[in-house]
Design an enzyme around this catalytic site. Structure first.
Site, mmCIF file in Angstrom:
data_model
loop_
_atom_site.group_PDB
_atom_site.id
_atom_site.type_symbol
_atom_site.label_atom_id
_atom_site.label_comp_id
_atom_site.label_asym_id
_atom_site.label_seq_id
_atom_site.Cartn_x
_atom_site.Cartn_y
_atom_site.Cartn_z
ATOM 1 N N GLY A 73 33.377 33.565 8.136
ATOM 2 C CA GLY A 73 34.281 32.606 7.515
ATOM 3 C C GLY A 73 34.455 32.950 6.041
ATOM 4 C CB THR A 74 32.039 34.237 3.538
ATOM 5 O OG1 THR A 74 31.110 33.172 3.729
ATOM 6 C CG2 THR A 74 32.058 34.654 2.080
ATOM 7 C CG ASN A 153 30.499 22.815 3.247
ATOM 8 O OD1 ASN A 153 31.538 22.700 2.602
ATOM 9 N ND2 ASN A 153 29.401 23.311 2.719
ATOM 10 C CD GLN A 181 30.889 22.679 8.324
ATOM 11 O OE1 GLN A 181 30.737 21.971 9.310
ATOM 12 N NE2 GLN A 181 29.983 23.546 7.925
ATOM 13 C CB SER A 201 33.113 30.767 10.572
ATOM 14 O OG SER A 201 31.919 31.488 10.746
ATOM 15 C CB ALA A 202 32.468 32.461 16.143
ATOM 16 C CG HIS A 203 28.027 30.618 12.186
ATOM 17 N ND1 HIS A 203 27.137 29.770 11.564
ATOM 18 C CD2 HIS A 203 28.819 31.106 11.207
ATOM 19 C CE1 HIS A 203 27.376 29.770 10.262
ATOM 20 N NE2 HIS A 203 28.400 30.570 10.016
ATOM 21 C CB THR A 239 35.107 49.601 14.864
ATOM 22 O OG1 THR A 239 35.474 50.933 14.490
ATOM 23 C CG2 THR A 239 35.063 49.487 16.380
ATOM 24 C CB CYS A 327 26.344 27.907 2.805
ATOM 25 S SG CYS A 327 26.762 27.214 4.397
HETATM 26 N N1 PLP Z 1 33.557 27.430 4.499
HETATM 27 C C1 PLP Z 1 32.878 26.341 4.869
HETATM 28 C C2 PLP Z 1 33.492 24.985 4.679
HETATM 29 C C3 PLP Z 1 31.599 26.456 5.420
HETATM 30 O O1 PLP Z 1 30.925 25.377 5.784
HETATM 31 C C4 PLP Z 1 31.048 27.761 5.584
HETATM 32 C C5 PLP Z 1 29.685 27.948 6.099
HETATM 33 O O2 PLP Z 1 28.832 27.119 5.927
HETATM 34 C C6 PLP Z 1 31.821 28.869 5.203
HETATM 35 C C7 PLP Z 1 33.071 28.651 4.648
HETATM 36 C C8 PLP Z 1 31.317 30.252 5.354
HETATM 37 O O3 PLP Z 1 31.359 30.700 6.697
HETATM 38 P P1 PLP Z 1 30.412 31.873 7.170
HETATM 39 O O4 PLP Z 1 29.041 31.289 7.289
HETATM 40 O O5 PLP Z 1 30.962 32.303 8.501
HETATM 41 O O6 PLP Z 1 30.492 32.964 6.173
#
Ligand code: PLP
Length: 386
Positions: A73-74, A153, A181, A201-203, A239, A327
């Protein structure tokens, strides 16, 4: 993790669902070829990536080619903000975002500032919501990009994205939303939202870690951040993580199909938890209580308590929770989100209890009966030490 532990940190990450792992398994092993290869093995991997892209696009109501796979996601947030701002730099150098964004956005705009962009950080009210009028006022003739997260988040507040996106688009400003989120919980229809880009972001929805996606509206200029083999239509070389992408599609479909019922059940559990905690304790504040917020996040501030000790006490008692966001690489720095909403939220320790689809009423009951005594003994300890 022993069966007795209670996991209330779903906003940090969710456990990988068994059906998702099963869907991914072949692509770790006998089907794990390079999707760019011409041979039959490569074509099978390409077909799996294409199918995942189509299924994710169906949930986002966009074209498959508007999805760019990333490694987090980042990365999706960075690509959206930095990529869109750099692509528009000839038109202007002003970027607008909010004080409560995740670091994936805040630190990306900080990097843009180092490149000479001018950044406006919009404050939020004590309810944690961005005011559309204030947002409109912050836009300037040289504004090129605006980024407002879909849901926060730490406190779970949901922003009026469709309204903000309309304001931005009427001013010719590219509008991005961090949907990390929100994904799996809120409607991701990018047409209804009217956004130019949305990151997931999948996790966060029971998929694997290390795989994200960015929706980018067709025709939105975007400079790639990663250069190489030209995958993802040149927008993100490297890839493809075939198993991760397959897992993300599966996880999003599962979450989306059960969204309404899961949300209702989880919100009910959260409301019970908050009601019991506020009845059992004095000087506790439920952050963002009266506004639209994610069903699974409860942000509570306890006066006279220190966050780290409370988290350790909870952990020892078998409860995994978090202070603000997890995070920031395990750090317990004061949260910029709590500082932004201020008031009672910023008084004492803020605890984030985030429930998931596996959370049970018994778990909620146990935490609701455990937490008041932990807080009380922390307060007594603090009183004795002065
Ligand atoms: N943006 C938000 C609002 C999040 O809560 C998070 C992760 O906690 C991220 C971005 C970052 O995602 P990733 O953990 O996949 O890098």
């Amino acid at each position: 993790m022993s069966a007795k532990r209670i996991y209330l940190d779903h906003a940090a990450t969710t456990p990988l669902a068994a059906d998702v792992l099963e869907a991914m398994q072949p692509y770790f092993a006998h089907d794990g070829y390079n999707p760019s290869s011409i041979h039959a093995e490569g074509r099978r991997a390409r077909a799996a990536v294409d199918s995942a892209r189509e299924r994710i696009a169906a949930i986002l109501h966009c074209k498959p080619k508007e999805i760019v796979f990333t490694a987090s996601g980042t990365e999706a947030d960075n690509l959206a903000i930095i990529g869109a701002a750099r692509a528009a730099r000839a038109r202007g150098k002003h970027v607008v975002t909010t004080a409560i964004e995740h670091h994936a956005v805040l630190h990306a705009v900080r990097a843009l500032r180092d490149e000479g962009f001018d950044v406006t950080l919009l404050p939020v009210g004590s309810d944690g919501v961005v005011d559309p009028a204030r947002f409109g006022d912050a836009l300037r003739d040289d504004s090129v990009v605006a980024a407002v997260m879909y849901a926060n988040n730490e406190i779970g507040t949901i922003q009026p994205i469709a309204e903000l996106a309309t304001i931005a688009r009427n001013r010719g400003v590219v509008f991005l939303t961090d949907g990390v989120q929100a994904a799996g919980t809120l409607d991701l229809d990018v047409t209804a939202l009217g956004v130019d880009a949305l990151a997931i972001s999948a996790h966060k929805f029971y998929g694997p870690k290390g795989v994200g996606a960015l929706y980018v509206r067709d025709g939105t200029p975007l400079e790639p951040l990663i250069h190489g083999g030209g995958q993802e239509r040149g927008r993100r070389s490297g890839t493809e993580n075939v198993s991760g992408i397959v897992g993300m599609a599966r996880a999003l479909e599962t979450a989306d199909a059960a969204r309404a019922t899961t949300n209702e059940r989880v919100a009910g559990l959260r409301d019970t938890l908050e009601a019991k905690l506020t009845a059992g304790l004095k000087r506790v504040h439920v952050n963002a209580k009266g506004v639209a917020r994610l069903p699974g996040i409860s942000s509570l501030s306890f006066a006279g308590v220190e966050a780290e000790s409370l988290l350790i006490a909870l952990d020892l008692a078998g409860v995994a929770a978090s202070a603000g966001s997890a995070c920031a690489a395990g750090s317990l720095e004061a949260s910029h989100v709590i500082a932004a909403i201020g008031g009672a939220a910023a008084n004492g320790a803020t605890l984030r209890l985030s429930l998931g689809r596996g959370t049970t009423p018994e778990e909620v009951e146990r935490v609701a009966s455990l937490l008041p005594s932990l807080v009380a003994s922390q307060r007594e300890g603090a009183a004795l030490s002065v």
